[in-house]
Design an enzyme around this catalytic site. Structure first.
Site, mmCIF file in Angstrom:
data_model
loop_
_atom_site.group_PDB
_atom_site.id
_atom_site.type_symbol
_atom_site.label_atom_id
_atom_site.label_comp_id
_atom_site.label_asym_id
_atom_site.label_seq_id
_atom_site.Cartn_x
_atom_site.Cartn_y
_atom_site.Cartn_z
ATOM 1 N N ALA A 111 0.859 -0.656 0.232
ATOM 2 C CA ALA A 111 -0.184 0.142 -0.049
ATOM 3 C C ALA A 111 0.753 0.972 0.483
ATOM 4 O O ALA A 111 1.325 1.894 0.796
ATOM 5 C CB ALA A 111 -0.924 0.058 1.271
ATOM 6 N N VAL A 112 1.861 2.134 -1.215
ATOM 7 C CA VAL A 112 2.059 2.459 -1.070
ATOM 8 C C VAL A 112 1.425 3.587 -2.150
ATOM 9 O O VAL A 112 0.977 4.013 -2.294
ATOM 10 C CB VAL A 112 3.312 2.018 -2.544
ATOM 11 C CG1 VAL A 112 4.131 3.381 -2.551
ATOM 12 C CG2 VAL A 112 4.595 1.207 -1.411
ATOM 13 N N TYR A 115 -2.896 4.545 -2.608
ATOM 14 C CA TYR A 115 -2.512 3.922 -2.029
ATOM 15 C C TYR A 115 -3.146 3.001 -0.875
ATOM 16 O O TYR A 115 -3.740 2.142 -0.740
ATOM 17 C CB TYR A 115 -2.244 2.066 -3.138
ATOM 18 C CG TYR A 115 -2.734 2.634 -4.128
ATOM 19 C CD1 TYR A 115 -2.546 2.950 -5.818
ATOM 20 C CD2 TYR A 115 -3.527 0.797 -5.086
ATOM 21 C CE1 TYR A 115 -3.249 3.144 -6.733
ATOM 22 C CE2 TYR A 115 -3.731 0.629 -6.617
ATOM 23 C CZ TYR A 115 -3.194 1.804 -7.589
ATOM 24 O OH TYR A 115 -4.313 1.423 -8.514
ATOM 25 N N VAL A 201 -4.168 -4.115 -3.396
ATOM 26 C CA VAL A 201 -5.145 -3.777 -1.896
ATOM 27 C C VAL A 201 -6.089 -3.277 -1.889
ATOM 28 O O VAL A 201 -7.019 -2.888 -1.306
ATOM 29 C CB VAL A 201 -3.860 -2.932 -1.205
ATOM 30 C CG1 VAL A 201 -3.696 -1.326 -1.962
ATOM 31 C CG2 VAL A 201 -3.925 -2.611 0.568
ATOM 32 N N HIS A 222 -8.739 -14.648 -14.529
ATOM 33 C CA HIS A 222 -8.898 -13.691 -14.094
ATOM 34 C C HIS A 222 -9.859 -14.101 -14.751
ATOM 35 O O HIS A 222 -10.349 -14.050 -15.567
ATOM 36 C CB HIS A 222 -7.511 -13.387 -15.360
ATOM 37 C CG HIS A 222 -7.454 -11.532 -16.009
ATOM 38 N ND1 HIS A 222 -8.682 -10.531 -15.744
ATOM 39 C CD2 HIS A 222 -7.112 -10.102 -14.955
ATOM 40 C CE1 HIS A 222 -8.832 -9.596 -16.052
ATOM 41 N NE2 HIS A 222 -7.382 -9.023 -15.735
ATOM 42 N N GLU A 292 1.987 -9.086 -14.131
ATOM 43 C CA GLU A 292 1.441 -9.362 -14.432
ATOM 44 C C GLU A 292 1.472 -11.386 -15.509
ATOM 45 O O GLU A 292 0.933 -12.538 -15.420
ATOM 46 C CB GLU A 292 0.177 -9.534 -14.488
ATOM 47 C CG GLU A 292 -1.494 -10.666 -14.818
ATOM 48 C CD GLU A 292 -2.730 -9.747 -14.637
ATOM 49 O OE1 GLU A 292 -3.438 -9.841 -13.729
ATOM 50 O OE2 GLU A 292 -3.287 -9.073 -15.938
HETATM 51 C C1 5GW Z 1 -0.111 3.163 -8.552
HETATM 52 C C2 5GW Z 1 -0.861 4.047 -9.848
HETATM 53 C C3 5GW Z 1 -0.171 3.280 -11.181
HETATM 54 C C4 5GW Z 1 -1.036 1.577 -11.064
HETATM 55 C C5 5GW Z 1 -0.424 1.175 -9.743
HETATM 56 C C6 5GW Z 1 -0.291 1.722 -8.472
HETATM 57 C C7 5GW Z 1 -0.351 1.709 -6.989
HETATM 58 C C8 5GW Z 1 0.199 0.692 -6.704
HETATM 59 C C9 5GW Z 1 0.589 2.443 -6.090
HETATM 60 O O1 5GW Z 1 0.558 4.147 -6.292
HETATM 61 N N1 5GW Z 1 0.618 1.819 -5.067
HETATM 62 C C10 5GW Z 1 0.189 0.442 -4.772
HETATM 63 O O2 5GW Z 1 0.540 0.479 -3.716
HETATM 64 N N2 5GW Z 1 -0.048 -0.154 -5.528
HETATM 65 C C11 5GW Z 1 0.648 -1.508 -5.145
HETATM 66 O O3 5GW Z 1 0.205 -2.472 -6.655
HETATM 67 C C12 5GW Z 1 -1.301 -1.971 -4.539
HETATM 68 O O4 5GW Z 1 -1.396 -3.261 -4.300
HETATM 69 C C13 5GW Z 1 -1.971 -2.205 -6.301
HETATM 70 O O5 5GW Z 1 -2.736 -3.276 -5.947
HETATM 71 C C14 5GW Z 1 -1.106 -3.479 -6.459
HETATM 72 C C15 5GW Z 1 -1.412 -3.367 -8.730
HETATM 73 O O6 5GW Z 1 -1.407 -1.764 -8.816
HETATM 74 P P1 5GW Z 1 -3.270 -1.995 -9.273
HETATM 75 O O7 5GW Z 1 -3.803 -2.165 -8.315
HETATM 76 O O8 5GW Z 1 -2.916 0.173 -9.600
HETATM 77 O O9 5GW Z 1 -3.532 -2.501 -10.562
HETATM 78 P P2 5GW Z 1 -4.399 -2.962 -11.548
HETATM 79 O O10 5GW Z 1 -3.597 -3.813 -12.525
HETATM 80 O O11 5GW Z 1 -5.394 -3.613 -10.014
HETATM 81 O O12 5GW Z 1 -5.407 -1.925 -11.958
#
Ligand code: 5GW
Ligand code: MN
Length: 341
Positions: A111-112, A115, A201, A222, A292
């Site tokens: 959780a960065v 997020y 997250v 998926h 992925e």
């Molecule tokens: C931020 C911008 C674009 C894509 C990812 C991020 C991001 C992801 C972030 O700023 N901080 C972060 O902790 N993540 C981690 O990567 C989270 O655990 C997130 O669930 C995971 C995957 O990114 P997602 O959820 O945006 O990817 P999708 O494929 O679910 O849209």
């Protein structure tokens, strides 16, 4: 001359013994007349296919879809390499809970940056639905440990907070998870847990997710591809990338938002994926769906021992047919522009 009486009796006895012996060896011949008429499976199948309100219990899943364009294998309860596909109704949770009384389970989550806002609902919903009654360690990685709102956590469950640096590029944030996994599955986790589940997250637990998902190497179908033909899977198709999967190979399209396995297996998986990511970076390229794509590549050649149905990964607003009975883990409908800038 007529045969003597003892000779006739002897012959009759031998004959009777012969007949009795024959039927003992071929009992089905005795009951032929009583047998029920043979069940016509083809007829039943086609009736089910016509019936729109098909019940999705157990092996009936194989008979489900009437649209011939849809891939039947996608709703199988078992893969061609004999790994179970976990759907509602395919397991008895009481038996499995007994088997896993002492099992220690980790839940790994990043959780960065923005997020971090997803973490509280993620953890609170995990307390309600994830491995309830079992020994759980949450491994939370964040760039701002002080911003984390700690939820109330049940006995037997532990929250570990770890600080990570926030990468500039979002693609790197998401991919850094493999790098972190590689370190933790080698150094910390082997002493602390038996199985590790890795999750996005931006999700909430919405229904039971328990020990039925544990296995040596577990991946999730998926929700957007489980009815698709392999040709349309969004695998990395450029041979230059380490995540390249040639046409004709690959079984399912797995989503990186939920996978897991024995700690040792996740160590091997994260090593391989991180190696691919690094090789691509050296060539100044990036796989089409980042980690992925590398995960899918790994799973083509290292088949999962258990596959989770899309009940375990669904998205808000994604229409679902009768075949999804439970939505156990749900992607939050996020405003991409808001969380990514
Ligand atoms: C931020 C911008 C674009 C894509 C990812 C991020 C991001 C992801 C972030 O700023 N901080 C972060 O902790 N993540 C981690 O990567 C989270 O655990 C997130 O669930 C995971 C995957 O990114 P997602 O959820 O945006 O990817 P999708 O494929 O679910 O849209
Ligand atoms: Mn996500």
């Amino acid at each position: 001359m007529l045969p003597s009486r003892p000779y006739v009796i002897g012959t009759v006895v031998v004959l009777i013994l012969f007949i009795v012996g024959f039927y003992i060896q071929n009992p089905e011949l005795i009951f032929t007349a009583k047998q029920e008429p043979q069940i016509n499976l083809t007829q039943i199948c086609s009736q089910k296919l016509i019936d729109k309100s098909i019940q999705l219990e157990h092996c009936e899943r194989k008979l489900l879809l009437k649209d011939t364009g849809v891939r039947k294998a996608a709703i199988n309860v078992i893969t061609p390499w004999l790994a179970p596909v976990i759907w509602d109704g395919t397991f008895n949770i009481n038996i499995l809970n007994d088997q896993h009384k002492e099992t220690r389970i980790g839940l790994f989550v990043f959780a960065v940056k923005k997020y971090i806002r997803f973490l509280q609902p993620f953890l609170e919903s995990a307390e309600r639905f994830f491995m309830v009654g079992h020994k759980v360690t949450y491994y939370v990685f964040t760039d701002k440990v002080s911003d984390v709102v700690k939820p109330k956590i049940a006995n037997g469950r532990v929250l570990q907070l770890h600080e990570v640096t926030a990468d500039q590029r979002w693609q790197d944030v998401s991919m850094r998870r493999m790098d972190t996994l590689q370190v933790f599955t080698k150094e910390h986790m082997p002493k602390e847990i038996d199985y590790l589940i890795c999750a996005d997250v931006d999700m909430v637990f919405n229904d039971h997710m328990g020990v039925e998902i544990l296995g040596d190497l577990v991946a999730t179908l998926h929700p957007g591809f489980f009815l698709s033909e392999p040709e349309s899977f969004s695998y990395e198709r450029r041979p230059i990338s380490a995540a390249y999967i040639p046409h004709g190979q690959g079984d399912f399209y797995y989503m990186a938002a939920l996978y897991g396995g024995k700690v040792e297996e996740i160590y091997k998986l994260s090593m391989a994926c991180q190696k691919g990511i690094t090789e691509d970076k050296k060539k100044n390229i990036e796989a089409v769906w980042q980690e992925e794509s590398h995960l899918n590549k790994y799973l083509v050649y290292n088949k999962p021992t258990k596959v989770l149905s899309p009940e375990y990964l669904w998205a808000t607003g994604l229409p679902h047919g009768e075949f999804i009975k439970k939505i156990r883990f749900l992607a939050v409908d996020k405003n991409h522009n808001e969380v990514r800038n």
